[in-house]
Design a protein around this motif. Structure first.
Motif, PDB file in Angstrom:
ATOM      1  N   MET A  37       0.647  -1.137   0.043  1.00  0.00           N
ATOM      2  CA  MET A  37       0.028   0.050  -0.120  1.00  0.00           C
ATOM      3  C   MET A  37       0.918   1.256   0.033  1.00  0.00           C
ATOM      4  SD  MET A  37      -2.892  -1.454  -0.174  1.00  0.00           S
ATOM      5  CE  MET A  37      -3.904  -0.194  -0.184  1.00  0.00           C
ATOM      6  N   ASN A  38       1.922   1.367   0.677  1.00  0.00           N
ATOM      7  CA  ASN A  38       2.920   2.293   0.778  1.00  0.00           C
ATOM      8  C   ASN A  38       3.465   2.667  -0.451  1.00  0.00           C
ATOM      9  OD1 ASN A  38       2.550   3.163   3.455  1.00  0.00           O
ATOM     10  ND2 ASN A  38       3.877   1.781   4.421  1.00  0.00           N
ATOM     11  N   ARG A  39       3.790   1.682  -1.317  1.00  0.00           N
ATOM     12  CA  ARG A  39       4.230   1.588  -2.573  1.00  0.00           C
ATOM     13  C   ARG A  39       3.289   2.235  -3.623  1.00  0.00           C
ATOM     14  NH1 ARG A  39       5.411  -4.052  -4.462  1.00  0.00           N
ATOM     15  NH2 ARG A  39       6.350  -4.053  -2.669  1.00  0.00           N
ATOM     16  N   GLU A  40       2.340   2.042  -3.256  1.00  0.00           N
ATOM     17  CA  GLU A  40       0.860   2.634  -4.179  1.00  0.00           C
ATOM     18  C   GLU A  40       0.736   4.111  -3.673  1.00  0.00           C
ATOM     19  OE1 GLU A  40      -2.145   2.640  -6.776  1.00  0.00           O
ATOM     20  OE2 GLU A  40      -0.777   1.128  -6.625  1.00  0.00           O
ATOM     21  N   ILE A  41       1.052   4.342  -2.490  1.00  0.00           N
ATOM     22  CA  ILE A  41       0.897   5.860  -2.131  1.00  0.00           C
ATOM     23  C   ILE A  41       1.978   6.427  -3.063  1.00  0.00           C
ATOM     24  CG2 ILE A  41       1.079   7.545  -0.372  1.00  0.00           C
ATOM     25  CD1 ILE A  41      -0.436   5.429   1.325  1.00  0.00           C
ATOM     26  N   ARG A  42       3.440   6.023  -2.837  1.00  0.00           N
ATOM     27  CA  ARG A  42       4.308   6.652  -3.497  1.00  0.00           C
ATOM     28  C   ARG A  42       4.257   6.861  -5.014  1.00  0.00           C
ATOM     29  NH1 ARG A  42       6.941   3.446   0.419  1.00  0.00           N
ATOM     30  NH2 ARG A  42       7.732   1.709  -1.340  1.00  0.00           N
ATOM     31  N   LYS A  43       3.693   5.857  -5.536  1.00  0.00           N
ATOM     32  CA  LYS A  43       3.522   5.636  -6.974  1.00  0.00           C
ATOM     33  C   LYS A  43       2.611   7.030  -7.228  1.00  0.00           C
ATOM     34  CE  LYS A  43       1.200   3.083 -10.518  1.00  0.00           C
ATOM     35  NZ  LYS A  43       0.297   2.134 -10.704  1.00  0.00           N
ATOM     36  N   GLU A  44       1.477   7.127  -6.524  1.00  0.00           N
ATOM     37  CA  GLU A  44       0.345   7.978  -6.861  1.00  0.00           C
ATOM     38  C   GLU A  44       1.011   9.419  -6.766  1.00  0.00           C
ATOM     39  OE1 GLU A  44      -2.329   7.400  -8.367  1.00  0.00           O
ATOM     40  OE2 GLU A  44      -2.172   5.291  -8.428  1.00  0.00           O
ATOM     41  N   LYS A  45       1.787   9.590  -5.695  1.00  0.00           N
ATOM     42  CA  LYS A  45       2.301  10.922  -5.277  1.00  0.00           C
ATOM     43  C   LYS A  45       3.114  11.416  -6.508  1.00  0.00           C
ATOM     44  CE  LYS A  45       1.861  11.178  -0.255  1.00  0.00           C
ATOM     45  NZ  LYS A  45       2.438  11.181   0.875  1.00  0.00           N
ATOM     46  N   GLY A  46       4.077  10.426  -7.031  1.00  0.00           N
ATOM     47  CA  GLY A  46       4.750  10.973  -8.062  1.00  0.00           C
ATOM     48  C   GLY A  46       3.957  11.103  -9.322  1.00  0.00           C
ATOM     49  N   ALA A  47       2.720  10.456  -9.572  1.00  0.00           N
ATOM     50  CA  ALA A  47       1.767  10.824 -10.686  1.00  0.00           C
ATOM     51  C   ALA A  47       1.148  12.127 -10.424  1.00  0.00           C
ATOM     52  CB  ALA A  47       0.696   9.765 -10.908  1.00  0.00           C
ATOM     53  N   LEU A  48       0.999  12.678  -9.044  1.00  0.00           N
ATOM     54  CA  LEU A  48       0.415  13.841  -8.715  1.00  0.00           C
ATOM     55  C   LEU A  48       1.289  14.592  -9.000  1.00  0.00           C
ATOM     56  CD1 LEU A  48      -1.956  15.298  -7.220  1.00  0.00           C
ATOM     57  CD2 LEU A  48      -0.694  14.797  -5.056  1.00  0.00           C
ATOM     58  N   THR A  49       2.379  14.734  -8.794  1.00  0.00           N
ATOM     59  CA  THR A  49       3.555  15.768  -8.936  1.00  0.00           C
ATOM     60  C   THR A  49       3.643  15.975 -10.518  1.00  0.00           C
ATOM     61  OG1 THR A  49       4.922  15.114  -6.867  1.00  0.00           O
ATOM     62  CG2 THR A  49       6.045  16.535  -8.935  1.00  0.00           C
ATOM     63  N   THR A  50       3.633  14.904 -11.386  1.00  0.00           N
ATOM     64  CA  THR A  50       3.587  15.102 -12.741  1.00  0.00           C
ATOM     65  C   THR A  50       2.438  15.973 -13.158  1.00  0.00           C
ATOM     66  OG1 THR A  50       4.997  13.106 -12.795  1.00  0.00           O
ATOM     67  CG2 THR A  50       3.757  13.896 -14.901  1.00  0.00           C
ATOM     68  N   TYR A  51       1.189  15.502 -12.688  1.00  0.00           N
ATOM     69  CA  TYR A  51       0.047  16.180 -12.941  1.00  0.00           C
ATOM     70  C   TYR A  51       0.079  17.603 -12.856  1.00  0.00           C
ATOM     71  CZ  TYR A  51      -1.834  11.489 -13.699  1.00  0.00           C
ATOM     72  OH  TYR A  51      -2.287  10.251 -14.394  1.00  0.00           O
ATOM     73  N   GLN A  52       0.749  18.099 -11.639  1.00  0.00           N
ATOM     74  CA  GLN A  52       0.677  19.380 -11.113  1.00  0.00           C
ATOM     75  C   GLN A  52       1.563  20.075 -11.796  1.00  0.00           C
ATOM     76  OE1 GLN A  52       1.782  18.582  -7.296  1.00  0.00           O
ATOM     77  NE2 GLN A  52      -0.321  18.937  -6.545  1.00  0.00           N
TER      78      GLN A  52
END
Length: 80
Positions: free
Chosen positions: A1-16
């Motif tokens: 789950m933590n890996r999923e959160i890190r992945k999503e935070k990376g995607a969030l940064t890209t989208y921003q």
């Protein structure tokens, strides 16, 4: 789950970053509009950037939802 959160935070940064780039492109296009003869092309570029912004905002909303759900799931696992 933590890996999923890190992945999503990376995607969030890209989208921003993409959102900021689209906003800058709109600003630049509006500034350049007064100097261009082909106003239709510039207008199309602005509309495309606005559509991209709407898409990025939806992507950001979805990523935040996934992160929230993942954090909730981790809390539930920790209770057990």
């Amino acid at each position: 789950m933590n890996r999923e959160i890190r992945k999503e935070k990376g995607a969030l940064t890209t989208y921003q970053k993409q959102l900021a780039a689209d906003q800058a492109a709109i600003s630049q296009a509006k500034n350049n509009q007064q100097y261009q003869v082909d106003k239709d092309s510039n207008s199309d570029n602005i509309q495309q950037a606005q559509a991209d912004i709407a898409t990025q905002k939806q992507n950001i909303k979805n990523v935040n939802k996934v992160i929230k759900q993942s954090k909730l799931q981790i809390k539930l696992y920790q209770k057990n």
